[in-house]
Design a protein around this motif. Sequence first.
Motif, PDB file in Angstrom:
ATOM      1  N   HIS A 181      -4.898  60.818  34.398  1.00 32.26           N
ATOM      2  CA  HIS A 181      -3.694  60.288  33.752  1.00 32.26           C
ATOM      3  C   HIS A 181      -2.583  61.332  33.612  1.00 32.26           C
ATOM      4  O   HIS A 181      -1.423  61.053  33.918  1.00 32.26           O
ATOM      5  CB  HIS A 181      -4.085  59.728  32.382  1.00 32.26           C
ATOM      6  CG  HIS A 181      -3.045  58.867  31.758  1.00 32.26           C
ATOM      7  ND1 HIS A 181      -2.533  57.745  32.368  1.00 32.26           N
ATOM      8  CD2 HIS A 181      -2.425  58.955  30.552  1.00 32.26           C
ATOM      9  CE1 HIS A 181      -1.632  57.180  31.569  1.00 32.26           C
ATOM     10  NE2 HIS A 181      -1.556  57.894  30.471  1.00 32.26           N
TER      11      HIS A 181
ATOM     12  N   ASN B 244      -8.104  55.782  45.738  1.00 27.76           N
ATOM     13  CA  ASN B 244      -8.583  56.045  44.381  1.00 27.76           C
ATOM     14  C   ASN B 244     -10.019  55.601  44.229  1.00 27.76           C
ATOM     15  O   ASN B 244     -10.411  54.542  44.704  1.00 27.76           O
ATOM     16  CB  ASN B 244      -7.751  55.289  43.348  1.00 27.76           C
ATOM     17  CG  ASN B 244      -6.596  56.088  42.824  1.00 27.76           C
ATOM     18  OD1 ASN B 244      -5.485  55.631  42.900  1.00 27.76           O
ATOM     19  ND2 ASN B 244      -6.846  57.260  42.300  1.00 27.76           N
TER      20      ASN B 244
ATOM     21  N   SER C 257      -9.912  53.762  38.275  1.00 27.79           N
ATOM     22  CA  SER C 257      -8.665  53.120  37.862  1.00 27.79           C
ATOM     23  C   SER C 257      -8.249  53.606  36.481  1.00 27.79           C
ATOM     24  O   SER C 257      -9.104  53.990  35.677  1.00 27.79           O
ATOM     25  CB  SER C 257      -8.884  51.603  37.833  1.00 27.79           C
ATOM     26  OG  SER C 257      -7.738  50.948  37.358  1.00 27.79           O
TER      27      SER C 257
ATOM     28  N   TYR D 250      -9.047  59.080  39.192  1.00 27.46           N
ATOM     29  CA  TYR D 250      -7.768  58.978  38.494  1.00 27.46           C
ATOM     30  C   TYR D 250      -7.667  60.019  37.384  1.00 27.46           C
ATOM     31  O   TYR D 250      -8.601  60.217  36.605  1.00 27.46           O
ATOM     32  CB  TYR D 250      -7.591  57.572  37.907  1.00 27.46           C
ATOM     33  CG  TYR D 250      -6.325  57.447  37.125  1.00 27.46           C
ATOM     34  CD1 TYR D 250      -5.111  57.356  37.769  1.00 27.46           C
ATOM     35  CD2 TYR D 250      -6.332  57.475  35.743  1.00 27.46           C
ATOM     36  CE1 TYR D 250      -3.931  57.279  37.053  1.00 27.46           C
ATOM     37  CE2 TYR D 250      -5.165  57.394  35.022  1.00 27.46           C
ATOM     38  CZ  TYR D 250      -3.964  57.304  35.684  1.00 27.46           C
ATOM     39  OH  TYR D 250      -2.794  57.238  34.971  1.00 27.46           O
TER      40      TYR D 250
ATOM     41  N   TYR E 288      -2.659  53.254  46.283  1.00 24.38           N
ATOM     42  CA  TYR E 288      -3.855  53.517  45.482  1.00 24.38           C
ATOM     43  C   TYR E 288      -5.138  53.307  46.283  1.00 24.38           C
ATOM     44  O   TYR E 288      -6.227  53.248  45.710  1.00 24.38           O
ATOM     45  CB  TYR E 288      -3.902  52.599  44.262  1.00 24.38           C
ATOM     46  CG  TYR E 288      -2.718  52.676  43.328  1.00 24.38           C
ATOM     47  CD1 TYR E 288      -1.925  53.808  43.249  1.00 24.38           C
ATOM     48  CD2 TYR E 288      -2.392  51.601  42.521  1.00 24.38           C
ATOM     49  CE1 TYR E 288      -0.851  53.866  42.379  1.00 24.38           C
ATOM     50  CE2 TYR E 288      -1.323  51.645  41.641  1.00 24.38           C
ATOM     51  CZ  TYR E 288      -0.552  52.775  41.577  1.00 24.38           C
ATOM     52  OH  TYR E 288       0.508  52.820  40.709  1.00 24.38           O
TER      53      TYR E 288
ATOM     54  N   ARG F 177      -1.866  58.354  45.148  1.00 28.14           N
ATOM     55  CA  ARG F 177      -2.871  59.072  44.379  1.00 28.14           C
ATOM     56  C   ARG F 177      -4.225  58.803  45.022  1.00 28.14           C
ATOM     57  O   ARG F 177      -4.464  57.734  45.567  1.00 28.14           O
ATOM     58  CB  ARG F 177      -2.839  58.696  42.911  1.00 28.14           C
ATOM     59  CG  ARG F 177      -3.180  57.272  42.600  1.00 28.14           C
ATOM     60  CD  ARG F 177      -3.036  57.002  41.114  1.00 28.14           C
ATOM     61  NE  ARG F 177      -3.613  55.714  40.780  1.00 28.14           N
ATOM     62  CZ  ARG F 177      -3.095  54.882  39.911  1.00 28.14           C
ATOM     63  NH1 ARG F 177      -1.993  55.198  39.259  1.00 28.14           N
ATOM     64  NH2 ARG F 177      -3.692  53.734  39.660  1.00 28.14           N
TER      65      ARG F 177
ATOM     66  N   TRP G 292      -0.888  62.003  36.955  1.00 28.66           N
ATOM     67  CA  TRP G 292      -0.045  60.897  37.421  1.00 28.66           C
ATOM     68  C   TRP G 292       1.237  60.816  36.594  1.00 28.66           C
ATOM     69  O   TRP G 292       2.320  60.595  37.138  1.00 28.66           O
ATOM     70  CB  TRP G 292      -0.825  59.587  37.392  1.00 28.66           C
ATOM     71  CG  TRP G 292      -0.128  58.475  38.110  1.00 28.66           C
ATOM     72  CD1 TRP G 292       0.334  57.313  37.557  1.00 28.66           C
ATOM     73  CD2 TRP G 292       0.206  58.395  39.496  1.00 28.66           C
ATOM     74  NE1 TRP G 292       0.923  56.538  38.513  1.00 28.66           N
ATOM     75  CE2 TRP G 292       0.853  57.174  39.723  1.00 28.66           C
ATOM     76  CE3 TRP G 292       0.017  59.253  40.586  1.00 28.66           C
ATOM     77  CZ2 TRP G 292       1.316  56.783  40.969  1.00 28.66           C
ATOM     78  CZ3 TRP G 292       0.477  58.846  41.825  1.00 28.66           C
ATOM     79  CH2 TRP G 292       1.119  57.630  42.012  1.00 28.66           C
TER      80      TRP G 292
ATOM     81  N   MET H 141      -7.614  64.833  40.840  1.00 24.10           N
ATOM     82  CA  MET H 141      -6.885  63.803  41.553  1.00 24.10           C
ATOM     83  C   MET H 141      -5.833  64.477  42.421  1.00 24.10           C
ATOM     84  O   MET H 141      -5.169  65.402  41.985  1.00 24.10           O
ATOM     85  CB  MET H 141      -6.218  62.847  40.570  1.00 24.10           C
ATOM     86  CG  MET H 141      -5.429  61.749  41.249  1.00 24.10           C
ATOM     87  SD  MET H 141      -4.729  60.532  40.111  1.00 24.10           S
ATOM     88  CE  MET H 141      -3.242  61.382  39.582  1.00 24.10           C
TER      89      MET H 141
END
Length: 129
Positions: A24, A53, A56, A22, A50, A18, A27, A1
């Motif tokens: 995590h 992206n 999600s 995705y 977003y 971002r 982020w 990402m």
Amino acid sequence: MRCWYKIDETINCIFAKRADEYNHKEWLYLIDTIKRDPRLRPGMNRIYQYAENSTSPTKEQIRDYVNIFQKADNELGQRKVAFIAPKPLIFGMTRMYELMRNNSVATFHVCETFEQAKKWVGLPAEFEN
């Protein structure tokens, strides 16, 4: 990402973006980096982008954000937070975050375009990101 952020002190706004699939951990790292940035001030509005992206976050990952920002709400102060999420799944998951944060001092709005987010946050019409 891929992700990045920018703080524009002249218009009291944080921009974060971002892209791609995705991730995590990445982020959360970006969120923590913003929290530690010495330019961060209470009441700064935010626009999260977003649109690029491809996937999600999960409901559980969204709950992580809820917990992080609930703990930081008082120090971040009243602010407007706009999310740009034109893809249906990402829009819906972002709305879920918005609903989970309904007791926040921040006000949230999920948009489909940067123009909508810019207008809702109150940035000058001529502002380009």
